[in-house]
Design a protein around this motif. Structure first.
Motif, PDB file in Angstrom:
ATOM      1  N   GLN A  31       9.145  11.023 -15.752  1.00 21.26           N
ATOM      2  CA  GLN A  31       8.622  10.143 -16.748  1.00 21.26           C
ATOM      3  C   GLN A  31       9.575   9.440 -17.683  1.00 21.26           C
ATOM      4  N   LYS A  32      10.526  10.221 -18.239  1.00 22.07           N
ATOM      5  CA  LYS A  32      11.382   9.627 -19.154  1.00 22.07           C
ATOM      6  C   LYS A  32      12.515   8.565 -18.497  1.00 22.07           C
ATOM      7  N   ILE A  33      12.973   8.834 -17.167  1.00 26.77           N
ATOM      8  CA  ILE A  33      13.616   7.446 -16.699  1.00 26.77           C
ATOM      9  C   ILE A  33      12.932   6.568 -16.426  1.00 26.77           C
ATOM     10  N   ILE A  34      11.632   6.435 -16.090  1.00 26.27           N
ATOM     11  CA  ILE A  34      10.860   5.273 -15.978  1.00 26.27           C
ATOM     12  C   ILE A  34      10.487   4.341 -17.394  1.00 26.27           C
ATOM     13  N   LEU A  35      10.336   5.560 -18.360  1.00 25.04           N
ATOM     14  CA  LEU A  35      10.267   4.684 -19.697  1.00 25.04           C
ATOM     15  C   LEU A  35      11.584   4.202 -20.254  1.00 25.04           C
ATOM     16  N   ASP A  36      12.515   4.954 -19.868  1.00 22.47           N
ATOM     17  CA  ASP A  36      13.943   4.214 -20.575  1.00 22.47           C
ATOM     18  C   ASP A  36      14.397   3.278 -19.903  1.00 22.47           C
ATOM     19  N   GLU A  37      14.176   3.166 -18.345  1.00 24.53           N
ATOM     20  CA  GLU A  37      14.799   2.222 -17.563  1.00 24.53           C
ATOM     21  C   GLU A  37      13.744   0.846 -17.588  1.00 24.53           C
ATOM     22  N   THR A  90     -13.394   0.363  -0.324  1.00 24.81           N
ATOM     23  CA  THR A  90     -12.296   0.166  -1.042  1.00 24.81           C
ATOM     24  C   THR A  90     -10.899   0.624  -0.399  1.00 24.81           C
ATOM     25  N   LEU A  91      -9.919  -0.364  -0.314  1.00 25.56           N
ATOM     26  CA  LEU A  91      -8.663  -0.145   0.114  1.00 25.56           C
ATOM     27  C   LEU A  91      -7.774  -0.176  -1.264  1.00 25.56           C
ATOM     28  N   VAL A  92      -6.975   0.994  -1.014  1.00 29.18           N
ATOM     29  CA  VAL A  92      -5.876   1.155  -2.230  1.00 29.18           C
ATOM     30  C   VAL A  92      -4.754   1.053  -1.532  1.00 29.18           C
ATOM     31  N   LEU A  93      -3.839   0.322  -1.741  1.00 32.89           N
ATOM     32  CA  LEU A  93      -2.249   0.439  -1.214  1.00 32.89           C
ATOM     33  C   LEU A  93      -1.374   0.874  -2.015  1.00 32.89           C
ATOM     34  N   GLY A  94      -0.837   2.051  -1.618  1.00 30.82           N
ATOM     35  CA  GLY A  94       0.271   2.647  -2.573  1.00 30.82           C
ATOM     36  C   GLY A  94       1.539   3.059  -1.620  1.00 30.82           C
ATOM     37  N   TYR A  95       2.402   2.986  -2.037  1.00 32.27           N
ATOM     38  CA  TYR A  95       4.022   3.308  -1.508  1.00 32.27           C
ATOM     39  C   TYR A  95       4.779   4.481  -2.282  1.00 32.27           C
ATOM     40  N   ASP A  96       5.272   5.309  -1.352  1.00 28.27           N
ATOM     41  CA  ASP A  96       6.379   6.008  -1.727  1.00 28.27           C
ATOM     42  C   ASP A  96       7.730   5.130  -1.903  1.00 28.27           C
ATOM     43  N   VAL A  97       8.429   5.119  -2.923  1.00 26.65           N
ATOM     44  CA  VAL A  97       9.656   4.426  -3.213  1.00 26.65           C
ATOM     45  C   VAL A  97      10.697   5.647  -3.222  1.00 26.65           C
ATOM     46  N   GLU A  98      11.248   6.140  -2.186  1.00 29.31           N
ATOM     47  CA  GLU A  98      11.970   7.125  -2.348  1.00 29.31           C
ATOM     48  C   GLU A  98      13.199   7.560  -1.533  1.00 29.31           C
ATOM     49  N   SER A  99      13.701   6.356  -0.787  1.00 29.28           N
ATOM     50  CA  SER A  99      14.906   6.492   0.076  1.00 29.28           C
ATOM     51  C   SER A  99      16.163   6.311  -0.731  1.00 29.28           C
ATOM     52  N   ALA A 100      16.148   5.867  -2.006  1.00 26.94           N
ATOM     53  CA  ALA A 100      17.375   5.776  -2.645  1.00 26.94           C
ATOM     54  C   ALA A 100      18.548   4.895  -1.651  1.00 26.94           C
ATOM     55  N   SER A 101      17.789   4.086  -0.949  1.00 23.92           N
ATOM     56  CA  SER A 101      18.903   3.378  -0.065  1.00 23.92           C
ATOM     57  C   SER A 101      18.856   2.072  -0.117  1.00 23.92           C
ATOM     58  N   THR A 107      15.871   7.768  -6.938  1.00 23.81           N
ATOM     59  CA  THR A 107      15.845   6.320  -6.288  1.00 23.81           C
ATOM     60  C   THR A 107      16.044   5.244  -7.558  1.00 23.81           C
ATOM     61  N   ILE A 108      15.418   5.543  -8.869  1.00 23.79           N
ATOM     62  CA  ILE A 108      15.647   4.509  -9.744  1.00 23.79           C
ATOM     63  C   ILE A 108      17.089   4.649 -10.195  1.00 23.79           C
ATOM     64  N   ALA A 129      19.712   5.079  -8.323  1.00 26.16           N
ATOM     65  CA  ALA A 129      20.548   4.584  -7.180  1.00 26.16           C
ATOM     66  C   ALA A 129      20.309   3.157  -6.838  1.00 26.16           C
ATOM     67  N   GLN A 130      19.003   2.852  -7.406  1.00 24.37           N
ATOM     68  CA  GLN A 130      18.693   1.431  -6.793  1.00 24.37           C
ATOM     69  C   GLN A 130      17.849   0.470  -8.157  1.00 24.37           C
ATOM     70  N   LYS A 131      18.276   0.907  -9.372  1.00 26.29           N
ATOM     71  CA  LYS A 131      17.387   0.349 -10.283  1.00 26.29           C
ATOM     72  C   LYS A 131      17.502  -1.250 -10.512  1.00 26.29           C
ATOM     73  N   ASP A 132      18.664  -1.852 -10.231  1.00 31.22           N
ATOM     74  CA  ASP A 132      18.945  -3.219  -9.977  1.00 31.22           C
ATOM     75  C   ASP A 132      18.020  -3.918  -9.092  1.00 31.22           C
ATOM     76  N   ASN A 133      17.676  -3.196  -7.921  1.00 32.82           N
ATOM     77  CA  ASN A 133      16.927  -4.023  -7.011  1.00 32.82           C
ATOM     78  C   ASN A 133      15.510  -3.688  -7.300  1.00 32.82           C
ATOM     79  N   ILE A 134      14.824  -2.822  -8.185  1.00 32.13           N
ATOM     80  CA  ILE A 134      13.696  -2.425  -8.519  1.00 32.13           C
ATOM     81  C   ILE A 134      13.261  -3.300  -9.629  1.00 32.13           C
ATOM     82  N   LYS A 135      14.057  -3.286 -10.937  1.00 36.60           N
ATOM     83  CA  LYS A 135      13.964  -4.037 -12.070  1.00 36.60           C
ATOM     84  C   LYS A 135      13.158  -5.307 -11.654  1.00 36.60           C
TER      85      LYS A 135
END
Ligand SMILES: [Zn+2]
Length: 279
Positions: free
Chosen positions: A111-117, A4-15, A44-45, A47-53
């Motif tokens: 947790q709160k930012i992920i819920l709110d945003e 089984t392959l699980v693909l997970g990424y850290d989105v952390e650069s805030a760039s 990162t959220i 700084a970059q929420k518009d690019n994540i949303k």
């Protein structure tokens, strides 16, 4: 079953790399119809929420967190012992972890930012840098995860030298002995990205990261193991850059499909292992 392959990424650069990463990863995973997970820092959220949303409701995506400021949940003391420097230090490198209070604050805040945003109740976490044996020695931190509704962790990702690769013998487990039978540790097997392979690998499986990845696929296929692969939003300012910078990723997916390896998300593994735990 054959691995089984699980693909997970850290989105952390805030760039700017966050935007290209999200667009590229969504495109790639859609193309092959395979699940992906991201672990976001709160910073990162912000700084970059518009690019994540635009990608956050992607049907194949699972969202986890990576603390607010990339705070280490535990100290890491790297002693590679191979005569080469590590993170600009020699012969060893110590990176201090946060206090319990700091960790508690950052986990709850994210947790709160992920819920709110995004309106998402986040259930997963990756501890920055990852740790030897994960959180087996930290029931206090596991309590914090439980208090925040986190049910899957990806914190077990270093070897006895606090370096990598994390051996494939480190397979997912529940923190039952610590008193948290509902928290699954998935681990990160191998190297946490191409740059860590570059630093640590002994080239015994070939001269490139791809050679090593192909060897890993053969291993998990032969032994029916789980490989939770990690990468980052680094060097990916555009979707095109994502495909160029992480060319090994699409090759890995194709090779895994050829070998009949299945793809799963963290919550698929959780449900399957929970059933076995109850049985
Ligand atoms: Zn990280």
């Amino acid at each position: 079953m054959s691995g089984t392959l699980v693909l997970g990424y850290d989105v952390e650069s805030a760039s700017e790399s966050t935007a290209g990463f999200m667009a590229g990863a969504a495109d790639l995973h859609e193309k092959y119809d395979i699940p992906w997970s991201i672990y976001l820092t709160g910073h990162t959220i912000d700084a970059q929420k518009d690019n994540i949303k635009p990608f956050i409701d992607h049907p194949l995506l699972t969202v986890g967190q990576h603390t607010y400021s990339h705070l280490l949940l535990k100290s890491v003391y790297m002693q590679p012992g191979d005569g080469k420097e590590i993170h600009g230090c020699f012969p060893s490198c110590f990176v201090k972890g946060g206090s319990l209070e700091q960790c508690t604050e950052e986990i709850a805040r994210t947790q709160k930012i992920i819920l709110d945003e995004f309106g998402i109740v986040c259930k997963g976490i990756t501890g920055p840098y990852n740790y030897y044996r994960g959180l087996v020695d930290r029931p206090d931190l596991l309590q914090v995860l439980q208090d925040n509704g986190i049910t899957f962790s990806r914190c077990n990702g270093r070897d006895f030298r606090d370096c990598q690769p994390t051996p494939l013998t480190e397979q997912p487990f529940f923190y039952t002995d610590q008193g948290f039978p509902d928290i699954l540790e998935l681990g990160i097997q191998g190297y946490q990205d191409d740059f860590y392979w570059e630093r640590f690998d002994d080239r015994s499986h070939g001269e490139t990261y791809q050679d090593w990845l192909y060897w890993m696929l053969e291993e998990i296929s032969k032994k029916d193991l789980i490989f939770n692969l990690c990468s980052h939003d680094h060097g990916t300012k555009t979707k095109e850059e994502f495909y160029t910078h992480k060319a090994w990723l699409e090759d890995l997916i194709k090779r895994a499909l050829d070998l009949g390896i299945r793809f799963a998300g963290p919550e698929d593994i959780y449900q399957e292992m929970k059933k076995e735990q109850v049985a």
